[in-house]
Design a protein around this motif. Structure first.
Motif, PDB file in Angstrom:
ATOM      1  N   UNK A   1       0.851   7.620 -13.746  1.00 33.11           N
ATOM      2  CA  UNK A   1       0.409   6.302 -13.272  1.00 33.11           C
ATOM      3  C   UNK A   1       0.895   6.062 -11.849  1.00 33.11           C
ATOM      4  N   UNK A   2       2.108   6.527 -11.547  1.00 27.38           N
ATOM      5  CA  UNK A   2       2.635   6.380 -10.192  1.00 27.38           C
ATOM      6  C   UNK A   2       1.858   7.269  -9.229  1.00 27.38           C
ATOM      7  N   UNK A   3       1.523   8.482  -9.671  1.00 26.49           N
ATOM      8  CA  UNK A   3       0.732   9.373  -8.817  1.00 26.49           C
ATOM      9  C   UNK A   3      -0.634   8.759  -8.508  1.00 26.49           C
ATOM     10  N   UNK A   4      -1.248   8.151  -9.513  1.00 23.51           N
ATOM     11  CA  UNK A   4      -2.553   7.509  -9.301  1.00 23.51           C
ATOM     12  C   UNK A   4      -2.422   6.352  -8.316  1.00 23.51           C
ATOM     13  N   UNK A   5      -1.374   5.530  -8.485  1.00 24.00           N
ATOM     14  CA  UNK A   5      -1.168   4.417  -7.569  1.00 24.00           C
ATOM     15  C   UNK A   5      -0.938   4.882  -6.142  1.00 24.00           C
ATOM     16  N   UNK A   6      -0.108   5.913  -5.991  1.00 27.31           N
ATOM     17  CA  UNK A   6       0.169   6.440  -4.648  1.00 27.31           C
ATOM     18  C   UNK A   6      -1.090   7.047  -4.032  1.00 27.31           C
ATOM     19  N   UNK A   7      -1.864   7.764  -4.843  1.00 26.18           N
ATOM     20  CA  UNK A   7      -3.088   8.392  -4.335  1.00 26.18           C
ATOM     21  C   UNK A   7      -4.104   7.342  -3.902  1.00 26.18           C
TER      22      UNK A   7
ATOM     23  N   UNK B   1       0.813  -1.208   0.000  1.00 30.24           N
ATOM     24  CA  UNK B   1       0.000   0.000   0.000  1.00 30.24           C
ATOM     25  C   UNK B   1       0.841   1.249   0.000  1.00 30.24           C
ATOM     26  N   UNK B   2       0.361   2.241   0.718  1.00 25.77           N
ATOM     27  CA  UNK B   2       0.965   3.565   0.647  1.00 25.77           C
ATOM     28  C   UNK B   2       2.364   3.630   1.250  1.00 25.77           C
TER      29      UNK B   2
ATOM     30  N   UNK C   1      -0.015  12.897   4.326  1.00 23.43           N
ATOM     31  CA  UNK C   1       1.122  13.641   3.770  1.00 23.43           C
ATOM     32  C   UNK C   1       1.658  12.968   2.503  1.00 23.43           C
ATOM     33  N   UNK C   2       1.628  11.645   2.466  1.00 23.00           N
ATOM     34  CA  UNK C   2       2.026  10.930   1.247  1.00 23.00           C
ATOM     35  C   UNK C   2       1.108  11.297   0.093  1.00 23.00           C
TER      36      UNK C   2
END
Length: 413
Positions: free
Chosen positions: A263-269, A20-21, A102-103
């Motif tokens: 795509x990484x931003x979407x996964x992290x979000x 996860x995050x 914060x992440x």
């Protein structure tokens, strides 16, 4: 409960709780502490996590009720250590909420990290009022999206022309202490592994299934984390990771795969929002359980008449998380969270050490390594996190002493 889960099912549950995050955020502070030695830190964190989960599984089989280490410690060690476990868990997980928020802000809006974090906490707290839960289906979707984002990170490092073995050179100043600190910070990324240990009433042959599932899930997740960590180090090196508020996004942006950074931003979000919702719901329910045993804060245990949700506890948790978001940076939030959770599992391992053979005692070396590992990693965390954590430990001890002096008639049953 119906015993319908096999080893594969339990492994999936464990992986969904761990992937996860945390992996999107923990590499930056871990690289700052241990440099390329963070890969060793990953192994140390995984070993301690395995011992913790194994000890918890044996205790859960003996005490199959909600409450986790709070319950185990009360039976095995007494009320003082039960209180320490309860408060360490609540404070550690509240700090985890701040870290997740914060992440989210770091990946979604780097220029407005705290604002986005506060808005996310407020929005998810309101959703909690309505009784919104994070379903199993949603958890599965989050895991798939997270894994897809991590695959982009790995491919971008090896196919994007940025992999460079010289980036694996030791980080200046990194030593054994730094590597152990990186392990303590990366312990945060394994949060959720003990979910397998709570499945005692739902799996077939739990004595054999749960230990096997824990070992398999941790091994698979460790491999994923090592591959991602190695890819990140080869792409931008430990200094690049340490300097980035969104390290895995930076890895992708550093090469010819920069177009895949969204795509990484979407996964992290997705991972951050899912983890934040689950944590806010879980912590508020734990606060309710603790408040029921404590007359001075019993108001936090009130349920709303219409929704039957603990709105008072949810608001209280949300407010504290917002305060942490406003005052801590991501490294501080991760360190504070790790300290609380490491103390919690140190008490779980100490409880497991008191088990007899006929009570399902694990091999002595397992809880012993887990206990010593938790204490060592907790002590090597950033000084501010250790200091704040010790304040919580002292506060829990004072609360126990005050409760002990109460007349017997006013003590909770």
């Amino acid at each position: 409960m119906v015993r319908r889960l096999g080893v594969r099912d339990a492994v999936v549950v464990g992986m969904s709780a761990m992937i996860g995050a945390g992996i999107f955020s923990a590499f930056a502070p871990a690289a700052a502490a241990g440099g390329s030695g963070l890969l060793i830190g990953l192994g140390v964190a995984a070993l301690v996590a395995y011992c913790n989960a194994t000890s918890s599984a044996r205790l859960a089989a003996l005490y199959p009720t909600s409450g986790g280490t709070y319950v185990y410690a009360r039976h095995r060690l007494g009320d003082l250590w039960a209180g320490q476990a309860g408060w360490a868990f609540i404070v550690g997980k509240i700090a985890s909420c701040a870290a997740m928020a914060l992440t989210l802000g770091s990946y979604v809006a780097p220029g407005h990290v705290r604002l986005v974090a506060v808005l996310a906490v407020a929005a998810l707290t309101v959703l909690g009022w309505a009784g919104v839960q994070r379903s199993t289906q949603l958890s599965t979707v989050i895991v798939v999206v997270s894994l897809a984002a991590l695959l982009v990170v790995v491919l971008s490092a090896f196919r994007g022309g940025t992999a460079d073995t010289s980036n694996l050179q030791p980080f200046p100043g990194a030593d054994v202490g730094g590597i152990l600190q990186s392990a303590g910070l990366l312990f945060f990324a394994f949060a959720g592994y003990a979910r397998v240990a709570t499945l005692g009433e739902e799996v077939r042959d739990p004595v054999r299934t749960i230990p096997r599932a824990i070992a398999i899930a941790l091994t698979v997740v460790l491999v994923v984390y090592v591959v991602v960590g190695l890819s990140a180090l080869l792409a931008i090196g430990a200094p690049g990771l340490a300097a980035s508020p969104a390290p895995l996004q930076t890895v992708v942006e550093s090469g010819s795969w920069a177009a895949w950074a969204p795509a990484v931003r979407v996964g992290a979000a997705a991972a951050s929002l899912g983890a934040l919702l689950a944590l806010l719901l879980g912590v508020s329910r734990t606060v309710v359980a603790v408040a029921r045993d404590r007359p001075r804060i019993s108001g936090l245990a009130r349920l709303h008449e219409q929704s039957r949700t603990p709105r008072t506890a949810e608001v209280a948790v949300g407010v504290v998380v917002v305060v942490l978001v406003a005052t801590l940076d991501l490294r501080g939030a991760i360190g504070f969270s790790s300290f609380g959770v490491l103390v919690y599992y140190a008490i779980a391992n100490a409880s497991a050490l008191t088990l007899r053979r006929d009570e399902g005692r694990p091999p002595r070396v397992v809880p012993l390594v887990g206990l010593l590992g938790c204490l060592v990693l907790a002590c090597t965390l950033p000084r501010a996190a250790v200091a704040a954590g010790l304040v919580v430990v002292l506060g829990a001890a004072i609360e126990w002493a005050v409760r002990r002096r109460m007349p017997a008639s006013r003590r909770p049953a």
